[in-house]
Design an enzyme around this catalytic site. Sequence first.
Site, PDB file in Angstrom:
ATOM      1  N   SER A 159      -5.337   0.106  -7.524  1.00  0.00           N
ATOM      2  CA  SER A 159      -4.633   0.690  -8.659  1.00  0.00           C
ATOM      3  C   SER A 159      -4.071  -0.416  -9.557  1.00  0.00           C
ATOM      4  O   SER A 159      -4.828  -1.238 -10.059  1.00  0.00           O
ATOM      5  CB  SER A 159      -3.546   1.640  -8.162  1.00  0.00           C
ATOM      6  OG  SER A 159      -3.029   2.402  -9.222  1.00  0.00           O
ATOM      7  N   ASP A 255     -10.980  10.483 -10.608  1.00  0.00           N
ATOM      8  CA  ASP A 255      -9.901   9.553 -10.953  1.00  0.00           C
ATOM      9  C   ASP A 255      -9.828   9.350 -12.462  1.00  0.00           C
ATOM     10  O   ASP A 255     -10.851   9.174 -13.135  1.00  0.00           O
ATOM     11  CB  ASP A 255     -10.167   8.207 -10.264  1.00  0.00           C
ATOM     12  CG  ASP A 255      -8.939   7.328 -10.177  1.00  0.00           C
ATOM     13  OD1 ASP A 255      -8.202   7.228 -11.172  1.00  0.00           O
ATOM     14  OD2 ASP A 255      -8.722   6.731  -9.111  1.00  0.00           O
ATOM     15  N   HIS A 285      -7.288   9.745  -7.459  1.00  0.00           N
ATOM     16  CA  HIS A 285      -6.644   8.425  -7.400  1.00  0.00           C
ATOM     17  C   HIS A 285      -5.735   8.326  -6.178  1.00  0.00           C
ATOM     18  O   HIS A 285      -4.860   9.163  -5.949  1.00  0.00           O
ATOM     19  CB  HIS A 285      -5.824   8.205  -8.671  1.00  0.00           C
ATOM     20  CG  HIS A 285      -5.298   6.821  -8.821  1.00  0.00           C
ATOM     21  ND1 HIS A 285      -6.043   5.800  -9.363  1.00  0.00           N
ATOM     22  CD2 HIS A 285      -4.097   6.265  -8.498  1.00  0.00           C
ATOM     23  CE1 HIS A 285      -5.333   4.687  -9.383  1.00  0.00           C
ATOM     24  NE2 HIS A 285      -4.144   4.950  -8.863  1.00  0.00           N
TER      25      HIS A 285
END
Length: 318
Positions: A159, A255, A285
């Site tokens: 991330s 995502d 995600h």
Amino acid sequence: MREVLPELRAPWLYLPTPVPPLLPWPAVNRGAARAGRRLMRRQTRVRNGVALERRVLDLTAGEVALYLYEPPQRSRPSGALLWIHGGAQVAGHPEQDHDLCSMMAEDLQILVVSVDYRLAPEHLFPAAHEDCYAALRWMHEHAADMGIDPNRVAVAGASAGGGLAATVAQHAHDEHLPVAVQVLVYPMLDDRSTLRADGGGRGRLSLTPALNRYAWTSYLGHHPTEADPGRYAAAARRSNLRGLAPAWIGVGDLDLLHDDAVVYAHRLRAAGVRCELHLESGMYHGADAGPTSTAASMTAFRARISAAIGSATAARPC
């Protein structure tokens, strides 16, 4: 929810993702961020047999903590990994990845270093990037003492950590610091993703467009625009990708960051950089962390991450 892989469905996905308001008063934003981190803080377990050591770097901007994961009976010199945790630029800490880092240290028989970088909005860009790059530079400067082969050092993150890993790899290339591979797990690569009102049709779960805008605005100190926010602020802003370290990029097809990851992978390949792109069907995600991390698909997803790191950090045949 019907698009999510059944084993990745969880009750919390039905709840709206809370996004703190960004107010004109910075002190209020900083206080809200600290309160949110306390509520979200979690710590995973270090695998039995892996030694954990905390070291502190004394940098010009202040102290930065490093967490070192040492597997038993590691052959020296070995490969090494700089791991950068996620948290949307505003949250997260190394302790949340104790399980992952210690697992990779033992399974791959490498030294793993996780960096406790400064977070926004208290610390704006380039603070986090500088901390992470300083950690990589420290690993190279102390390679002999730590039993590290400097040509087998990988950089990876998830991330926000994936976005930082990408800019650290760029910075390392510019400073001629070897990076064996950059492993980018659903990385935050482009602040301009906040300019897409609908998130490209993705991001209805976990990382939403509103949270993405909050993260980038907190990190940069202003709302993103088409103007370049500065060197190493966002990996996708770099025009020339030629010569960067080989890459592995993994992202779910649900995502919000899917399109940015795919575009960056194609750009790397077009620039002559070896890049493996893995698209995980039915994954949102961060699905490989938290309650759904033990799902078979996520165990396999993490195995792909380890394999990409392991192939680049393994001992070379004589």
